[in-house]
Design a protein around this motif. Structure first.
Motif, PDB file in Angstrom:
ATOM      1  N   TYR A  49       0.812  -1.220   0.000  1.00  0.00           N
ATOM      2  CA  TYR A  49       0.000   0.000   0.000  1.00  0.00           C
ATOM      3  C   TYR A  49       0.850   1.277   0.000  1.00  0.00           C
ATOM      4  O   TYR A  49       0.482   2.263   0.625  1.00  0.00           O
ATOM      5  CB  TYR A  49      -0.979   0.004   1.183  1.00  0.00           C
ATOM      6  N   ALA A  50       1.977   1.229  -0.702  1.00  0.00           N
ATOM      7  CA  ALA A  50       2.876   2.389  -0.780  1.00  0.00           C
ATOM      8  C   ALA A  50       3.231   2.907   0.619  1.00  0.00           C
ATOM      9  O   ALA A  50       3.473   4.088   0.816  1.00  0.00           O
ATOM     10  CB  ALA A  50       2.259   3.497  -1.640  1.00  0.00           C
ATOM     11  N   GLY A  51       3.229   1.994   1.585  1.00  0.00           N
ATOM     12  CA  GLY A  51       3.577   2.355   2.957  1.00  0.00           C
ATOM     13  C   GLY A  51       2.473   3.068   3.715  1.00  0.00           C
ATOM     14  O   GLY A  51       2.675   3.509   4.846  1.00  0.00           O
ATOM     15  N   GLN A  52       1.284   3.174   3.140  1.00  0.00           N
ATOM     16  CA  GLN A  52       0.192   3.923   3.754  1.00  0.00           C
ATOM     17  C   GLN A  52      -0.677   3.059   4.654  1.00  0.00           C
ATOM     18  O   GLN A  52      -1.898   3.203   4.695  1.00  0.00           O
ATOM     19  CB  GLN A  52      -0.652   4.592   2.660  1.00  0.00           C
ATOM     20  N   CYS A  53      -0.050   2.155   5.397  1.00  0.00           N
ATOM     21  CA  CYS A  53      -0.780   1.300   6.325  1.00  0.00           C
ATOM     22  C   CYS A  53      -0.355   1.628   7.757  1.00  0.00           C
ATOM     23  O   CYS A  53       0.588   2.381   7.972  1.00  0.00           O
ATOM     24  CB  CYS A  53      -0.572  -0.182   5.988  1.00  0.00           C
ATOM     25  N   ARG A  54      -1.068   1.067   8.713  1.00  0.00           N
ATOM     26  CA  ARG A  54      -0.847   1.398  10.125  1.00  0.00           C
ATOM     27  C   ARG A  54       0.577   1.134  10.585  1.00  0.00           C
ATOM     28  O   ARG A  54       1.107   1.839  11.433  1.00  0.00           O
ATOM     29  CB  ARG A  54      -1.811   0.608  11.005  1.00  0.00           C
ATOM     30  N   ASP A  55       1.168   0.079  10.075  1.00  0.00           N
ATOM     31  CA  ASP A  55       2.523  -0.301  10.442  1.00  0.00           C
ATOM     32  C   ASP A  55       3.134  -0.994   9.232  1.00  0.00           C
ATOM     33  O   ASP A  55       2.423  -1.307   8.274  1.00  0.00           O
ATOM     34  CB  ASP A  55       2.489  -1.247  11.656  1.00  0.00           C
ATOM     35  N   PHE A  56       4.422  -1.262   9.281  1.00  0.00           N
ATOM     36  CA  PHE A  56       5.077  -1.919   8.153  1.00  0.00           C
ATOM     37  C   PHE A  56       4.461  -3.294   7.925  1.00  0.00           C
ATOM     38  O   PHE A  56       4.388  -4.118   8.840  1.00  0.00           O
ATOM     39  CB  PHE A  56       6.584  -2.058   8.416  1.00  0.00           C
ATOM     40  N   TYR A  57       4.010  -3.533   6.695  1.00  0.00           N
ATOM     41  CA  TYR A  57       3.396  -4.800   6.299  1.00  0.00           C
ATOM     42  C   TYR A  57       3.978  -5.166   4.939  1.00  0.00           C
ATOM     43  O   TYR A  57       3.713  -4.500   3.941  1.00  0.00           O
ATOM     44  CB  TYR A  57       1.877  -4.650   6.245  1.00  0.00           C
ATOM     45  N   SER A  58       4.778  -6.205   4.909  1.00  0.00           N
ATOM     46  CA  SER A  58       5.539  -6.522   3.701  1.00  0.00           C
ATOM     47  C   SER A  58       4.763  -7.329   2.669  1.00  0.00           C
ATOM     48  O   SER A  58       3.815  -8.045   2.995  1.00  0.00           O
ATOM     49  CB  SER A  58       6.808  -7.298   4.072  1.00  0.00           C
ATOM     50  N   VAL A  59       5.228  -7.218   1.441  1.00  0.00           N
ATOM     51  CA  VAL A  59       4.700  -8.028   0.351  1.00  0.00           C
ATOM     52  C   VAL A  59       4.994  -9.505   0.623  1.00  0.00           C
ATOM     53  O   VAL A  59       4.198 -10.373   0.282  1.00  0.00           O
ATOM     54  CB  VAL A  59       5.281  -7.574  -1.003  1.00  0.00           C
ATOM     55  N   ALA A  60       6.115  -9.798   1.279  1.00  0.00           N
ATOM     56  CA  ALA A  60       6.445 -11.193   1.614  1.00  0.00           C
ATOM     57  C   ALA A  60       5.384 -11.794   2.531  1.00  0.00           C
ATOM     58  O   ALA A  60       4.914 -12.911   2.295  1.00  0.00           O
ATOM     59  CB  ALA A  60       7.823 -11.279   2.272  1.00  0.00           C
ATOM     60  N   GLU A  61       4.983 -11.055   3.562  1.00  0.00           N
ATOM     61  CA  GLU A  61       3.950 -11.568   4.474  1.00  0.00           C
ATOM     62  C   GLU A  61       2.631 -11.748   3.733  1.00  0.00           C
ATOM     63  O   GLU A  61       1.947 -12.764   3.898  1.00  0.00           O
ATOM     64  CB  GLU A  61       3.766 -10.632   5.671  1.00  0.00           C
ATOM     65  N   HIS A  62       2.283 -10.789   2.895  1.00  0.00           N
ATOM     66  CA  HIS A  62       1.070 -10.905   2.076  1.00  0.00           C
ATOM     67  C   HIS A  62       1.119 -12.177   1.221  1.00  0.00           C
ATOM     68  O   HIS A  62       0.145 -12.933   1.150  1.00  0.00           O
ATOM     69  CB  HIS A  62       0.921  -9.665   1.184  1.00  0.00           C
ATOM     70  N   SER A  63       2.256 -12.423   0.584  1.00  0.00           N
ATOM     71  CA  SER A  63       2.399 -13.590  -0.296  1.00  0.00           C
ATOM     72  C   SER A  63       2.253 -14.894   0.472  1.00  0.00           C
ATOM     73  O   SER A  63       1.643 -15.848  -0.017  1.00  0.00           O
ATOM     74  CB  SER A  63       3.755 -13.535  -1.004  1.00  0.00           C
ATOM     75  N   ILE A  64       2.804 -14.939   1.668  1.00  0.00           N
ATOM     76  CA  ILE A  64       2.667 -16.124   2.517  1.00  0.00           C
ATOM     77  C   ILE A  64       1.196 -16.361   2.824  1.00  0.00           C
ATOM     78  O   ILE A  64       0.700 -17.493   2.721  1.00  0.00           O
ATOM     79  CB  ILE A  64       3.479 -15.961   3.817  1.00  0.00           C
ATOM     80  N   LEU A  65       0.481 -15.291   3.198  1.00  0.00           N
ATOM     81  CA  LEU A  65      -0.945 -15.424   3.531  1.00  0.00           C
ATOM     82  C   LEU A  65      -1.756 -15.928   2.338  1.00  0.00           C
ATOM     83  O   LEU A  65      -2.602 -16.807   2.491  1.00  0.00           O
ATOM     84  CB  LEU A  65      -1.490 -14.089   4.043  1.00  0.00           C
ATOM     85  N   VAL A  66      -1.493 -15.396   1.157  1.00  0.00           N
ATOM     86  CA  VAL A  66      -2.224 -15.848  -0.036  1.00  0.00           C
ATOM     87  C   VAL A  66      -1.930 -17.332  -0.282  1.00  0.00           C
ATOM     88  O   VAL A  66      -2.832 -18.101  -0.594  1.00  0.00           O
ATOM     89  CB  VAL A  66      -1.897 -14.983  -1.272  1.00  0.00           C
ATOM     90  N   SER A  67      -0.688 -17.747  -0.091  1.00  0.00           N
ATOM     91  CA  SER A  67      -0.334 -19.154  -0.325  1.00  0.00           C
ATOM     92  C   SER A  67      -0.998 -20.086   0.689  1.00  0.00           C
ATOM     93  O   SER A  67      -1.203 -21.256   0.403  1.00  0.00           O
ATOM     94  CB  SER A  67       1.185 -19.358  -0.309  1.00  0.00           C
ATOM     95  N   GLU A  68      -1.335 -19.561   1.851  1.00  0.00           N
ATOM     96  CA  GLU A  68      -2.004 -20.376   2.874  1.00  0.00           C
ATOM     97  C   GLU A  68      -3.519 -20.436   2.663  1.00  0.00           C
ATOM     98  O   GLU A  68      -4.177 -21.344   3.165  1.00  0.00           O
ATOM     99  CB  GLU A  68      -1.685 -19.824   4.272  1.00  0.00           C
ATOM    100  N   VAL A  69      -4.064 -19.482   1.922  1.00  0.00           N
ATOM    101  CA  VAL A  69      -5.509 -19.412   1.694  1.00  0.00           C
ATOM    102  C   VAL A  69      -5.953 -20.351   0.569  1.00  0.00           C
ATOM    103  O   VAL A  69      -7.021 -20.942   0.635  1.00  0.00           O
ATOM    104  CB  VAL A  69      -5.931 -17.944   1.403  1.00  0.00           C
ATOM    105  N   VAL A  70      -5.126 -20.507  -0.458  1.00  0.00           N
ATOM    106  CA  VAL A  70      -5.517 -21.339  -1.599  1.00  0.00           C
ATOM    107  C   VAL A  70      -5.300 -22.818  -1.304  1.00  0.00           C
ATOM    108  O   VAL A  70      -4.442 -23.176  -0.498  1.00  0.00           O
ATOM    109  CB  VAL A  70      -4.741 -20.967  -2.893  1.00  0.00           C
ATOM    110  N   GLU A  71      -6.095 -23.647  -1.939  1.00  0.00           N
ATOM    111  CA  GLU A  71      -5.896 -25.096  -1.811  1.00  0.00           C
ATOM    112  C   GLU A  71      -4.984 -25.595  -2.919  1.00  0.00           C
ATOM    113  O   GLU A  71      -4.118 -26.425  -2.689  1.00  0.00           O
ATOM    114  CB  GLU A  71      -7.245 -25.816  -1.869  1.00  0.00           C
ATOM    115  N   ASP A  72      -5.198 -25.094  -4.123  1.00  0.00           N
ATOM    116  CA  ASP A  72      -4.382 -25.455  -5.275  1.00  0.00           C
ATOM    117  C   ASP A  72      -3.459 -24.289  -5.608  1.00  0.00           C
ATOM    118  O   ASP A  72      -3.766 -23.142  -5.290  1.00  0.00           O
ATOM    119  CB  ASP A  72      -5.261 -25.758  -6.494  1.00  0.00           C
ATOM    120  N   TYR A  73      -2.347 -24.597  -6.255  1.00  0.00           N
ATOM    121  CA  TYR A  73      -1.397 -23.574  -6.699  1.00  0.00           C
ATOM    122  C   TYR A  73      -0.788 -22.787  -5.534  1.00  0.00           C
ATOM    123  O   TYR A  73      -0.569 -21.582  -5.622  1.00  0.00           O
ATOM    124  CB  TYR A  73      -2.046 -22.610  -7.696  1.00  0.00           C
ATOM    125  N   GLN A  74      -0.504 -23.458  -4.430  1.00  0.00           N
ATOM    126  CA  GLN A  74       0.081 -22.767  -3.278  1.00  0.00           C
ATOM    127  C   GLN A  74       1.439 -22.161  -3.607  1.00  0.00           C
ATOM    128  O   GLN A  74       1.746 -21.056  -3.158  1.00  0.00           O
ATOM    129  CB  GLN A  74       0.206 -23.731  -2.093  1.00  0.00           C
TER     130      GLN A  74
END
Length: 187
Positions: A49-74
């Motif tokens: 979010y171009a750093g416009q979030c409450r605290d530092f939130y990385s693309v790496a953490e986002h990617s991990i979360l997306v990989s945990e949400v899907v059943e296929d194509y993790q």
């Protein structure tokens, strides 16, 4: 008149030096040397979010979360934003104004797909998971009301929890998830 030195090498093409010391050429990403560690390092240090979030939130953490949400194509879900390790997280509204950026991003993504053997049929599955994670994370990391669009669009937020991992933690967890998926044959 002397010319000012530029911190970009243009002998091959516009390049950047990666954390590993390898050089990444934006106009020839397929010939560039890069490793998963370069991707993990870059994604862990790029704030969503171009750093416009409450605290530092990385693309790496986002990617991990997306990989945990899907059943296929993790594995593909983990790597879905890997190009941002080299390009940064350019906001969607700005990308719409930069047609050359979209082309460069597509070339970088293609080089990553090829390098890591990603299945190219993942787009719709991951797009859905990415939107669900987006809705959930915006409710957690952005100003109140930012995620209202999700309910209006009928998107059910994913059941995730943003931990605000430090870059060091995010990189380690990204690499751990990469190895886990590689070991399980998903990669």
């Amino acid at each position: 008149m002397s010319q000012m030195p530029v911190a970009v090498k243009i002998s091959v093409g516009p390049t950047i030096t990666l954390a590993s010391g390898h050089v990444f050429d934006f106009l020839d990403p397929h010939s560039s040397r890069f490793e998963i560690e370069d991707i993990a390092h870059g994604l862990a240090h790029v704030c969503r979010y171009a750093g416009q979030c409450r605290d530092f939130y990385s693309v790496a953490e986002h990617s991990i979360l997306v990989s945990e949400v899907v059943e296929d194509y993790q594995f593909e879900a983990l790597m879905h934003d890997a190009a941002e390790a080299f390009l940064g997280d350019v906001t969607r509204p700005l990308k719409q104004l930069l047609p050359d950026f979209k082309r460069i991003e597509a070339d970088v993504e293609d080089a990553i797909f090829e390098r890591f053997g990603l299945n190219r049929d993942f787009k719709e599955v991951i797009k859905d998971a990415d939107l669900r994670v987006l809705a959930a994370e915006q409710a957690q990391v952005m100003a109140p009301g930012t995620a209202d669009w999700a309910a209006e669009a009928g998107i059910v937020p994913a059941e995730i929890y943003v931990r605000y991992l430090t870059p060091r933690e995010a990189k380690a967890r990204f690499l751990e998830r990469f190895r886990e998926l590689s070991k399980n044959g998903t990669a």
